[in-house]
Design a protein around this motif. Structure first.
Motif, PDB file in Angstrom:
ATOM      1  N   THR A  27       0.128 -20.812  19.792  1.00 53.64           N
ATOM      2  CA  THR A  27      -0.350 -22.096  20.304  1.00 53.64           C
ATOM      3  C   THR A  27      -1.012 -21.895  21.665  1.00 53.64           C
ATOM      4  O   THR A  27      -0.799 -20.873  22.334  1.00 53.64           O
ATOM      5  N   ALA A  45      -2.737 -22.937  13.065  1.00 57.86           N
ATOM      6  CA  ALA A  45      -3.023 -24.226  12.421  1.00 57.86           C
ATOM      7  C   ALA A  45      -4.495 -24.405  12.057  1.00 57.86           C
ATOM      8  O   ALA A  45      -4.814 -25.123  11.118  1.00 57.86           O
ATOM      9  N   ARG A  69       4.612 -15.549  12.194  1.00 58.08           N
ATOM     10  CA  ARG A  69       3.426 -16.383  11.918  1.00 58.08           C
ATOM     11  C   ARG A  69       2.221 -15.518  11.595  1.00 58.08           C
ATOM     12  O   ARG A  69       1.449 -15.821  10.683  1.00 58.08           O
TER      13      ARG A  69
END
Length: 108
Positions: A27, A45, A69
């Protein structure tokens, strides 16, 4: 089968001048704390909509905080025909444990 690379091997290859694209999928707030030198930032994302920005013919190392991730991102990229995406085993935490450098990211 996802191919992985460890921090020591990556550091050695980068030091030798290997042309490896580093892709940080964390992020923005995580990236603000520092990233691998010369990495680009494509948050997990938005990877599905930005995957076309990545070069299929170039070797790249995908990384996140712990490697989980980025592993999933490598699976996604493999499904899209990217066969040169490597997962950084242990993520940026493993990189940091070895005392390797961090820097602000340019592509954030």
């Amino acid at each position: 089968m996802i191919t992985e690379i460890d921090s020591e091997t990556l550091k050695s290859r980068l030091s030798q001048g290997d042309e490896i694209l580093l892709v940080d999928v964390r992020t923005s707030s995580e990236v603000a704390q520092g990233a691998l030198p010369n990495a680009i930032h494509i948050p997990m994302a938005v990877l599905p909509v930005r995957a076309a920005e990545l070069p299929r013919e170039r070797e790249m190392v995908i990384y996140c905080r712990s490697g989980a991730r980025s592993y999933h991102c490598c699976q996604f990229l493999a499904q899209q025909g990217f066969d040169k995406a490597l997962n950084l085993r242990g993520g940026i935490m493993a990189w940091a444990r070895h005392g390797y450098a961090f820097e602000p990211i340019g592509g954030a």
